[in-house]
Design a protein around this motif. Structure first.
Motif, PDB file in Angstrom:
ATOM      1  N   GLY A  18      44.839  32.407  40.105  1.00 52.32           N
ATOM      2  CA  GLY A  18      45.294  32.731  41.447  1.00 52.32           C
ATOM      3  C   GLY A  18      44.334  32.230  42.496  1.00 52.32           C
ATOM      4  O   GLY A  18      43.548  31.302  42.257  1.00 52.32           O
ATOM      5  N   ASP A  19      44.365  32.847  43.661  1.00 57.24           N
ATOM      6  CA  ASP A  19      43.517  32.468  44.786  1.00 57.24           C
ATOM      7  C   ASP A  19      42.122  33.072  44.597  1.00 57.24           C
ATOM      8  O   ASP A  19      41.923  34.269  44.778  1.00 57.24           O
ATOM      9  CB  ASP A  19      44.156  32.981  46.084  1.00 57.24           C
ATOM     10  N   HIS A  20      41.157  32.214  44.187  1.00 55.21           N
ATOM     11  CA  HIS A  20      39.796  32.666  43.901  1.00 55.21           C
ATOM     12  C   HIS A  20      39.800  33.807  42.884  1.00 55.21           C
ATOM     13  O   HIS A  20      39.015  34.756  42.981  1.00 55.21           O
ATOM     14  CB  HIS A  20      39.086  33.107  45.183  1.00 55.21           C
ATOM     15  N   CYS A  21      40.676  33.710  41.909  1.00 56.19           N
ATOM     16  CA  CYS A  21      40.861  34.820  40.970  1.00 56.19           C
ATOM     17  C   CYS A  21      41.430  34.325  39.642  1.00 56.19           C
ATOM     18  O   CYS A  21      42.232  33.394  39.608  1.00 56.19           O
ATOM     19  CB  CYS A  21      41.801  35.854  41.588  1.00 56.19           C
ATOM     20  N   ILE A  22      40.988  34.949  38.559  1.00 56.85           N
ATOM     21  CA  ILE A  22      41.561  34.727  37.231  1.00 56.85           C
ATOM     22  C   ILE A  22      42.034  36.071  36.703  1.00 56.85           C
ATOM     23  O   ILE A  22      41.279  37.058  36.697  1.00 56.85           O
ATOM     24  CB  ILE A  22      40.533  34.115  36.262  1.00 56.85           C
ATOM     25  N   GLN A  23      43.276  36.105  36.265  1.00 57.75           N
ATOM     26  CA  GLN A  23      43.826  37.327  35.688  1.00 57.75           C
ATOM     27  C   GLN A  23      43.940  37.162  34.183  1.00 57.75           C
ATOM     28  O   GLN A  23      44.511  36.192  33.693  1.00 57.75           O
ATOM     29  CB  GLN A  23      45.200  37.639  36.290  1.00 57.75           C
ATOM     30  N   ILE A  24      43.378  38.120  33.437  1.00 57.48           N
ATOM     31  CA  ILE A  24      43.474  38.163  31.975  1.00 57.48           C
ATOM     32  C   ILE A  24      44.146  39.471  31.616  1.00 57.48           C
ATOM     33  O   ILE A  24      43.532  40.546  31.723  1.00 57.48           O
ATOM     34  CB  ILE A  24      42.098  38.061  31.310  1.00 57.48           C
TER      35      ILE A  24
ATOM     36  N   GLY B 179      37.688  38.250  40.364  1.00 56.05           N
ATOM     37  CA  GLY B 179      37.967  37.540  41.599  1.00 56.05           C
ATOM     38  C   GLY B 179      36.929  37.743  42.681  1.00 56.05           C
ATOM     39  O   GLY B 179      36.201  38.745  42.699  1.00 56.05           O
ATOM     40  N   ALA B 180      36.865  36.773  43.610  1.00 55.54           N
ATOM     41  CA  ALA B 180      35.979  36.844  44.772  1.00 55.54           C
ATOM     42  C   ALA B 180      36.765  37.455  45.923  1.00 55.54           C
ATOM     43  O   ALA B 180      37.461  36.754  46.661  1.00 55.54           O
ATOM     44  CB  ALA B 180      35.470  35.448  45.136  1.00 55.54           C
TER      45      ALA B 180
ATOM     46  N   ASP C 127      36.247  36.976  49.607  1.00 61.60           N
ATOM     47  CA  ASP C 127      34.870  37.252  49.987  1.00 61.60           C
ATOM     48  C   ASP C 127      33.961  36.473  49.039  1.00 61.60           C
ATOM     49  O   ASP C 127      33.877  36.788  47.854  1.00 61.60           O
ATOM     50  CB  ASP C 127      34.582  38.752  49.901  1.00 61.60           C
ATOM     51  N   GLU C 128      33.283  35.459  49.557  1.00 61.54           N
ATOM     52  CA  GLU C 128      32.478  34.565  48.726  1.00 61.54           C
ATOM     53  C   GLU C 128      31.163  35.199  48.264  1.00 61.54           C
ATOM     54  O   GLU C 128      30.427  34.588  47.500  1.00 61.54           O
ATOM     55  CB  GLU C 128      32.170  33.276  49.503  1.00 61.54           C
ATOM     56  N   ASN C 129      30.859  36.408  48.726  1.00 63.72           N
ATOM     57  CA  ASN C 129      29.597  37.058  48.367  1.00 63.72           C
ATOM     58  C   ASN C 129      29.744  38.135  47.301  1.00 63.72           C
ATOM     59  O   ASN C 129      28.752  38.757  46.920  1.00 63.72           O
ATOM     60  CB  ASN C 129      28.951  37.664  49.619  1.00 63.72           C
ATOM     61  N   HIS C 130      30.972  38.367  46.843  1.00 67.77           N
ATOM     62  CA  HIS C 130      31.207  39.396  45.835  1.00 67.77           C
ATOM     63  C   HIS C 130      32.184  38.883  44.772  1.00 67.77           C
ATOM     64  O   HIS C 130      33.290  38.459  45.098  1.00 67.77           O
ATOM     65  CB  HIS C 130      31.781  40.664  46.467  1.00 67.77           C
ATOM     66  N   LEU C 131      31.759  38.934  43.524  1.00 68.89           N
ATOM     67  CA  LEU C 131      32.643  38.634  42.401  1.00 68.89           C
ATOM     68  C   LEU C 131      32.939  39.960  41.722  1.00 68.89           C
ATOM     69  O   LEU C 131      32.027  40.645  41.235  1.00 68.89           O
ATOM     70  CB  LEU C 131      31.990  37.669  41.419  1.00 68.89           C
TER      71      LEU C 131
ATOM     72  N   SER D 223      43.587  44.577  44.792  1.00 67.73           N
ATOM     73  CA  SER D 223      43.921  44.977  46.153  1.00 67.73           C
ATOM     74  C   SER D 223      44.460  43.812  46.966  1.00 67.73           C
ATOM     75  O   SER D 223      45.005  43.994  48.050  1.00 67.73           O
ATOM     76  CB  SER D 223      42.679  45.547  46.854  1.00 67.73           C
ATOM     77  N   LYS D 224      44.322  42.601  46.421  1.00 65.25           N
ATOM     78  CA  LYS D 224      44.798  41.391  47.083  1.00 65.25           C
ATOM     79  C   LYS D 224      45.868  40.736  46.232  1.00 65.25           C
ATOM     80  O   LYS D 224      45.807  40.772  44.997  1.00 65.25           O
ATOM     81  CB  LYS D 224      43.629  40.423  47.302  1.00 65.25           C
ATOM     82  N   ASP D 225      46.871  40.123  46.890  1.00 66.20           N
ATOM     83  CA  ASP D 225      47.873  39.366  46.147  1.00 66.20           C
ATOM     84  C   ASP D 225      47.190  38.273  45.340  1.00 66.20           C
ATOM     85  O   ASP D 225      46.211  37.666  45.798  1.00 66.20           O
ATOM     86  CB  ASP D 225      48.883  38.739  47.105  1.00 66.20           C
ATOM     87  N   LEU D 226      47.720  37.989  44.154  1.00 69.62           N
ATOM     88  CA  LEU D 226      47.119  36.949  43.315  1.00 69.62           C
ATOM     89  C   LEU D 226      47.146  35.599  44.022  1.00 69.62           C
ATOM     90  O   LEU D 226      46.161  34.862  44.017  1.00 69.62           O
ATOM     91  CB  LEU D 226      47.850  36.864  41.977  1.00 69.62           C
ATOM     92  N   GLY D 227      48.248  35.278  44.653  1.00 68.52           N
ATOM     93  CA  GLY D 227      48.337  34.073  45.466  1.00 68.52           C
ATOM     94  C   GLY D 227      48.381  32.789  44.661  1.00 68.52           C
ATOM     95  O   GLY D 227      48.343  32.798  43.422  1.00 68.52           O
ATOM     96  N   PRO D 228      48.443  31.658  45.359  1.00 62.48           N
ATOM     97  CA  PRO D 228      48.494  30.357  44.685  1.00 62.48           C
ATOM     98  C   PRO D 228      47.152  30.015  44.043  1.00 62.48           C
ATOM     99  O   PRO D 228      46.104  30.549  44.435  1.00 62.48           O
ATOM    100  CB  PRO D 228      48.818  29.382  45.823  1.00 62.48           C
ATOM    101  N   SER D 229      47.201  29.148  43.066  1.00 68.59           N
ATOM    102  CA  SER D 229      45.994  28.765  42.347  1.00 68.59           C
ATOM    103  C   SER D 229      45.101  27.886  43.221  1.00 68.59           C
ATOM    104  O   SER D 229      45.433  26.741  43.524  1.00 68.59           O
ATOM    105  CB  SER D 229      46.367  28.019  41.069  1.00 68.59           C
ATOM    106  N   THR D 230      43.968  28.440  43.629  1.00 70.29           N
ATOM    107  CA  THR D 230      42.985  27.687  44.418  1.00 70.29           C
ATOM    108  C   THR D 230      41.633  28.369  44.292  1.00 70.29           C
ATOM    109  O   THR D 230      41.555  29.573  44.017  1.00 70.29           O
ATOM    110  CB  THR D 230      43.404  27.615  45.907  1.00 70.29           C
TER     111      THR D 230
END
Length: 275
Positions: free
Chosen positions: A140-146, A152-153, A162-166, A199-206
């Motif tokens: 997803g968008d800055h995210c991998i779902q398993i 995700g960030a 948020d680029e400061n939290h994984l 808490s965020k939509d998975l969104g497009p792969s990026t």
């Protein structure tokens, strides 16, 4: 700059399902990280992943060292997967990290608690079952779902990147762990529901990139790297941020080694993404 290595998979649509039925992927045998033979590894296909895509066709690609399986991602000799500790099956309530030598390093549980092995446990290891064909892994968008877990960030208070939290969290709502850019760890402790990628939509792969024994999510990298040299290391799986701090090391002997906000060694950013 690193290459944006992305593998082709299928959209969740009837049109693509029909296309896959008409032209199934070509498979061949390949060696996995433990050196044992496994079947069903798709030929390498480099392409842009379409939006909102579940990985279904490709398990191995260049650069070497990363493979996608059944509710599991393999990085070198380590696996991150949703497995049961007692049976060879998928378990949506446990996200486990283990090494091919047999040791389990850490379990992230759906109730938001952490269960480290402390170098003692061999159960709950994703290597207890075959890697299998890809299923249950979505980009997803800055995210991998398993399965029902996401890595995700994301921001803890707002529906944004948020680029400061994984962050690692479960679909049920609990956050398990936050890796922060300053090299510190912030566990959920079974009580927190903020900073959960769900808490965020998975969104497009990026924002998800693949390199040599490394996965990059935003400005974080998860990689099997050496702490002192620009090379792959089969004994250490490390999480670090682009700014230089290492957050945590998962070692093959089943032990954890935290960065404590002070360490810059054993950071996957110290190695190039290409082989």
């Amino acid at each position: 700059s690193h290459s944006n290595w992305i593998f082709r998979s299928t959209r969740t649509s009837q049109a693509n399902s029909n296309a896959m039925a008409a032209a199934p992927p070509k498979y061949h045998d390949a060696k996995d990280g433990a050196g044992s033979q496994r079947e069903g590894v798709a030929e390498i296909l480099m392409d842009q992943v379409p939006p909102s895509t579940t990985v279904t066709t490709v398990t191995k690609f260049e650069p070497v060292g990363v493979a996608i399986g059944n509710h599991c991602i393999q990085i070198g000799t380590f696996r991150i997967g949703t497995v049961c500790g007692q049976e060879r099956r998928v378990d949506e309530n446990h996200l486990c990290i283990g090494h091919c030598d047999g040791m389990m390093v850490q379990v992230f549980r759906s109730d938001g608690t952490l269960h480290p092995s402390d170098g003692k446990r061999r159960d709950w290891n994703p290597w207890s079952m075959p890697l299998g064909r890809p299923a249950g892994v979505t980009l997803g968008d800055h995210c991998i779902q398993i399965g029902q877990f996401r890595i995700g960030a994301v921001c803890g208070q707002e529906n944004r990147i948020d680029e400061n939290h994984l962050c690692i969290g479960h679909k049920s709502g609990k956050m398990c762990q936050v890796f922060r850019s300053d090299g510190t760890l912030h566990p959920g402790g079974g009580t927190r529901t903020d900073w959960n990628p769900w808490s965020k939509d998975l969104g497009p792969s990026t924002g998800v990139h693949f390199g040599d024994h490394t996965i990059q999510i935003g400005r974080f990298r998860i990689g099997a790297v050496c702490g002192q040299e620009n090379r792959v290391d089969s004994r250490h799986l490390c999480i670090g941020h682009e700014h230089g701090k290492m957050c945590q090391v998962f070692r093959s002997d089943g032990t954890l080694h935290d960065g404590h906000g002070t360490r810059t060694d054993w950071n996957p950013w110290g190695k190039t993404m290409s082989a």
